[in-house]
Design a protein around this motif. Structure first.
Motif, PDB file in Angstrom:
ATOM      1  N   ALA A 160       0.774  -1.289  -0.083  1.00  0.00           N
ATOM      2  CA  ALA A 160       0.011  -0.121   0.011  1.00  0.00           C
ATOM      3  C   ALA A 160       0.980   1.242  -0.083  1.00  0.00           C
ATOM      4  CB  ALA A 160      -0.925  -0.017   1.188  1.00  0.00           C
ATOM      5  N   ASP A 161       1.849   1.318   0.550  1.00  0.00           N
ATOM      6  CA  ASP A 161       2.837   2.318   0.835  1.00  0.00           C
ATOM      7  C   ASP A 161       3.975   2.490  -0.049  1.00  0.00           C
ATOM      8  OD1 ASP A 161       1.011   2.791   2.947  1.00  0.00           O
ATOM      9  OD2 ASP A 161       2.323   2.170   4.504  1.00  0.00           O
ATOM     10  N   ASP A 162       4.596   1.376  -0.711  1.00  0.00           N
ATOM     11  CA  ASP A 162       5.640   1.786  -1.282  1.00  0.00           C
ATOM     12  C   ASP A 162       5.358   2.440  -2.742  1.00  0.00           C
ATOM     13  OD1 ASP A 162       8.088   1.272  -2.926  1.00  0.00           O
ATOM     14  OD2 ASP A 162       8.776  -0.109  -1.218  1.00  0.00           O
ATOM     15  N   PRO A 163       5.905   3.547  -2.943  1.00  0.00           N
ATOM     16  CA  PRO A 163       5.556   4.298  -4.321  1.00  0.00           C
ATOM     17  C   PRO A 163       6.053   3.468  -5.528  1.00  0.00           C
ATOM     18  CG  PRO A 163       7.512   5.339  -3.274  1.00  0.00           C
ATOM     19  CD  PRO A 163       6.818   4.418  -2.367  1.00  0.00           C
ATOM     20  N   ARG A 164       6.739   2.481  -5.491  1.00  0.00           N
ATOM     21  CA  ARG A 164       7.165   1.566  -6.690  1.00  0.00           C
ATOM     22  C   ARG A 164       6.112   0.734  -7.118  1.00  0.00           C
ATOM     23  NH1 ARG A 164      12.782  -0.276  -3.923  1.00  0.00           N
ATOM     24  NH2 ARG A 164      11.155  -0.441  -2.218  1.00  0.00           N
ATOM     25  N   ILE A 165       4.974   0.569  -6.150  1.00  0.00           N
ATOM     26  CA  ILE A 165       3.758  -0.194  -6.491  1.00  0.00           C
ATOM     27  C   ILE A 165       2.993   0.639  -7.227  1.00  0.00           C
ATOM     28  CG2 ILE A 165       2.002  -1.661  -5.650  1.00  0.00           C
ATOM     29  CD1 ILE A 165       4.686  -3.033  -5.639  1.00  0.00           C
ATOM     30  N   ASP A 166       2.334   0.214  -8.407  1.00  0.00           N
ATOM     31  CA  ASP A 166       1.340   1.127  -9.221  1.00  0.00           C
ATOM     32  C   ASP A 166      -0.095   0.930  -8.568  1.00  0.00           C
ATOM     33  OD1 ASP A 166       0.160   2.492 -11.112  1.00  0.00           O
ATOM     34  OD2 ASP A 166       0.024   1.114 -12.664  1.00  0.00           O
ATOM     35  N   VAL A 167      -0.309  -0.693  -8.399  1.00  0.00           N
ATOM     36  CA  VAL A 167      -1.683  -1.129  -7.961  1.00  0.00           C
ATOM     37  C   VAL A 167      -1.513  -2.243  -7.208  1.00  0.00           C
ATOM     38  CG1 VAL A 167      -2.133  -1.934 -10.344  1.00  0.00           C
ATOM     39  CG2 VAL A 167      -3.911  -1.487  -8.735  1.00  0.00           C
ATOM     40  N   ALA A 168      -2.104  -2.748  -6.280  1.00  0.00           N
ATOM     41  CA  ALA A 168      -2.053  -3.952  -5.458  1.00  0.00           C
ATOM     42  C   ALA A 168      -3.402  -4.228  -5.286  1.00  0.00           C
ATOM     43  CB  ALA A 168      -1.036  -3.962  -4.277  1.00  0.00           C
ATOM     44  N   THR A 169      -3.691  -5.792  -4.966  1.00  0.00           N
ATOM     45  CA  THR A 169      -4.887  -6.082  -4.069  1.00  0.00           C
ATOM     46  C   THR A 169      -4.399  -7.649  -3.584  1.00  0.00           C
ATOM     47  OG1 THR A 169      -7.488  -6.325  -4.614  1.00  0.00           O
ATOM     48  CG2 THR A 169      -5.879  -7.400  -6.185  1.00  0.00           C
ATOM     49  N   VAL A 170      -5.629  -7.822  -2.838  1.00  0.00           N
ATOM     50  CA  VAL A 170      -5.517  -9.096  -2.145  1.00  0.00           C
ATOM     51  C   VAL A 170      -6.916 -10.004  -2.628  1.00  0.00           C
ATOM     52  CG1 VAL A 170      -5.589 -10.546  -0.116  1.00  0.00           C
ATOM     53  CG2 VAL A 170      -3.966  -8.577  -0.062  1.00  0.00           C
ATOM     54  N   LEU A 171      -6.543 -10.976  -2.965  1.00  0.00           N
ATOM     55  CA  LEU A 171      -7.917 -12.059  -3.459  1.00  0.00           C
ATOM     56  C   LEU A 171      -7.887 -13.288  -2.434  1.00  0.00           C
ATOM     57  CD1 LEU A 171      -9.932 -12.756  -5.601  1.00  0.00           C
ATOM     58  CD2 LEU A 171      -8.151 -14.016  -6.667  1.00  0.00           C
ATOM     59  N   GLN A 172      -9.027 -13.029  -1.737  1.00  0.00           N
ATOM     60  CA  GLN A 172      -9.073 -14.199  -0.879  1.00  0.00           C
ATOM     61  C   GLN A 172      -9.641 -15.327  -1.573  1.00  0.00           C
ATOM     62  OE1 GLN A 172     -11.066 -13.178   3.266  1.00  0.00           O
ATOM     63  NE2 GLN A 172     -11.882 -11.571   1.892  1.00  0.00           N
ATOM     64  N   THR A 173      -9.100 -16.537  -0.905  1.00  0.00           N
ATOM     65  CA  THR A 173      -9.413 -17.992  -1.406  1.00  0.00           C
ATOM     66  C   THR A 173      -9.919 -18.897  -0.418  1.00  0.00           C
ATOM     67  OG1 THR A 173      -7.379 -18.852  -1.126  1.00  0.00           O
ATOM     68  CG2 THR A 173      -7.660 -17.805  -3.366  1.00  0.00           C
ATOM     69  N   VAL A 174     -10.978 -19.802  -0.972  1.00  0.00           N
ATOM     70  CA  VAL A 174     -11.274 -20.841   0.023  1.00  0.00           C
ATOM     71  C   VAL A 174     -11.415 -22.331  -0.892  1.00  0.00           C
ATOM     72  CG1 VAL A 174     -12.746 -19.082   1.507  1.00  0.00           C
ATOM     73  CG2 VAL A 174     -13.838 -20.430  -0.664  1.00  0.00           C
ATOM     74  N   GLY A 175     -11.160 -23.145  -0.142  1.00  0.00           N
ATOM     75  CA  GLY A 175     -10.996 -24.500  -0.645  1.00  0.00           C
ATOM     76  C   GLY A 175     -10.752 -25.589   0.101  1.00  0.00           C
ATOM     77  N   SER A 176     -10.588 -26.701  -0.455  1.00  0.00           N
ATOM     78  CA  SER A 176     -10.348 -27.854   0.367  1.00  0.00           C
ATOM     79  C   SER A 176      -9.227 -27.887   1.430  1.00  0.00           C
ATOM     80  CB  SER A 176      -9.834 -29.126  -0.520  1.00  0.00           C
ATOM     81  OG  SER A 176      -8.634 -28.700  -1.380  1.00  0.00           O
ATOM     82  N   HIS A 177      -8.172 -26.709   1.098  1.00  0.00           N
ATOM     83  CA  HIS A 177      -7.070 -26.464   2.260  1.00  0.00           C
ATOM     84  C   HIS A 177      -7.411 -25.227   3.087  1.00  0.00           C
ATOM     85  CE1 HIS A 177      -4.257 -29.801   1.241  1.00  0.00           C
ATOM     86  NE2 HIS A 177      -4.788 -29.454  -0.075  1.00  0.00           N
ATOM     87  N   GLY A 178      -8.683 -24.960   3.142  1.00  0.00           N
ATOM     88  CA  GLY A 178      -8.971 -23.789   3.996  1.00  0.00           C
ATOM     89  C   GLY A 178      -9.237 -22.405   3.519  1.00  0.00           C
ATOM     90  N   HIS A 179      -8.985 -21.453   4.363  1.00  0.00           N
ATOM     91  CA  HIS A 179      -9.185 -19.760   3.909  1.00  0.00           C
ATOM     92  C   HIS A 179      -7.733 -19.140   3.827  1.00  0.00           C
ATOM     93  CE1 HIS A 179     -10.737 -15.831   5.199  1.00  0.00           C
ATOM     94  NE2 HIS A 179     -10.606 -15.765   4.117  1.00  0.00           N
ATOM     95  N   ASP A 180      -7.598 -18.764   2.541  1.00  0.00           N
ATOM     96  CA  ASP A 180      -6.079 -18.026   2.329  1.00  0.00           C
ATOM     97  C   ASP A 180      -6.327 -16.972   1.328  1.00  0.00           C
ATOM     98  OD1 ASP A 180      -3.589 -17.362   2.884  1.00  0.00           O
ATOM     99  OD2 ASP A 180      -3.255 -19.487   3.587  1.00  0.00           O
ATOM    100  N   GLY A 181      -5.407 -16.663   0.751  1.00  0.00           N
ATOM    101  CA  GLY A 181      -5.289 -15.764  -0.523  1.00  0.00           C
ATOM    102  C   GLY A 181      -4.030 -15.193  -1.060  1.00  0.00           C
ATOM    103  N   PHE A 182      -4.106 -14.679  -2.224  1.00  0.00           N
ATOM    104  CA  PHE A 182      -2.969 -14.181  -2.908  1.00  0.00           C
ATOM    105  C   PHE A 182      -3.037 -12.498  -2.805  1.00  0.00           C
ATOM    106  CE2 PHE A 182      -4.097 -18.083  -5.193  1.00  0.00           C
ATOM    107  CZ  PHE A 182      -2.778 -18.755  -5.212  1.00  0.00           C
ATOM    108  N   ALA A 183      -1.946 -11.903  -2.646  1.00  0.00           N
ATOM    109  CA  ALA A 183      -1.627 -10.622  -2.927  1.00  0.00           C
ATOM    110  C   ALA A 183      -1.001 -10.247  -4.296  1.00  0.00           C
ATOM    111  CB  ALA A 183      -0.527 -10.279  -1.814  1.00  0.00           C
ATOM    112  N   ILE A 184      -1.436  -9.665  -5.093  1.00  0.00           N
ATOM    113  CA  ILE A 184      -1.150  -9.491  -6.456  1.00  0.00           C
ATOM    114  C   ILE A 184      -0.777  -7.807  -6.790  1.00  0.00           C
ATOM    115  CG2 ILE A 184      -1.978  -9.683  -8.851  1.00  0.00           C
ATOM    116  CD1 ILE A 184      -4.087 -11.752  -7.621  1.00  0.00           C
ATOM    117  N   ALA A 185       0.057  -7.569  -7.392  1.00  0.00           N
ATOM    118  CA  ALA A 185       0.708  -6.093  -7.310  1.00  0.00           C
ATOM    119  C   ALA A 185       1.521  -6.017  -8.647  1.00  0.00           C
ATOM    120  CB  ALA A 185       1.538  -5.863  -6.117  1.00  0.00           C
TER     121      ALA A 185
END
Length: 241
Positions: free
Chosen positions: A213-238
């Motif tokens: 969120a804070d680093d000026p070198r990042i243009d855009v970022a988000t987190v995608l939550q995932t659920v499935g057979s191994h539970g609740h987690d997610g990816f951060a994509i930037a």
């Protein structure tokens, strides 16, 4: 340390993900996963299947592997960096997104896992395009920068979570404008929302997301939550600016 003293894959799973309890709805998530895998996952792919069996304890699934492949393929990468190899399941999926003649470099601290991943990558037909370097990533990455390693188009971070902020800094130094940076296991069953957590894995991923969120070198970022057979987690994509 002798090779037979290195952790097993199951022990590495506990190190990276920690213990978790089944979440409400997880049986339904598992059934949906089974349907998607049965319908869309490739079958009879010996290289992928061998790597999947050896990576299963870490929550790696065919659905997530294909998702990584699709993200990387949209970037049409010539060069991919992976931090954390394990048995090479995500390595193979990412390698399949490379342009013709492209290169994937994966960093793995455990020689046993690195050798397993090399064998799996070769079986899957990517022995020439995949290079696995053995050693702690935080030892390898500074050398890559100082040696003038060419920047990467896609960087996938999936190693020990307390060091995620450090991995992100080195990833940014090895990026170019438009580089896609993907961090795995950043939701951790919802624990990421706890600012008072004393879990070093949670603290690591919280700091990682805050840096996105804070680093000026990042243009855009988000987190995608995932659920499935191994539970609740997610990816951060930037994407790098």
């Amino acid at each position: 340390m002798e090779n037979d003293q290195w952790p097993t894959i199951a022990e590495r799973a506990e190190e990276i993900l920690g213990n978790s309890t089944p979440a409400p709805g997880q049986d339904l998530w598992r059934k949906v996963d089974e349907f998607i895998v049965e319908t869309l996952a490739p079958k009879g792919d010996v290289g992928l299947e061998a790597a999947l069996v050896e990576s299963y304890e870490l929550g790696v699934t065919p659905i997530q592997g294909q998702f990584l492949h699709l993200l990387a393929r949209l970037r049409q990468p010539a060069r991919i960096l992976e931090i954390g190899t394990l048995a090479g399941y995500s390595t193979i999926w990412l390698a399949r997104a490379l342009r013709e003649g492209g290169k994937l470099i994966s960093l793995e601290h455990n020689p046993r896992f690195a050798e397993i991943a090399r064998q799996n990558a070769a079986t899957a037909g990517h022995g020439e395009s995949v290079e696995i370097r053995v050693g702690p990533a935080l030892d390898e990455l500074p050398g890559m920068v100082s040696n003038g390693e060419e920047p990467f188009d896609v960087i996938f971070i999936d190693a020990d979570k307390p060091n995620n902020p450090h991995y992100l800094e080195w990833a940014l130094r090895l990026s170019r404008p438009g580089t896609l940076i993907i961090g795995d296991n950043v939701v951790r069953g919802g624990e990421v929302i706890d600012p008072a957590s004393d879990n070093p894995k949670v603290r690591g991923v919280r700091a990682y997301i805050e840096l996105l969120a804070d680093d000026p070198r990042i243009d855009v970022a988000t987190v995608l939550q995932t659920v499935g057979s191994h539970g609740h987690d997610g990816f951060a994509i930037a994407v790098v600016r």
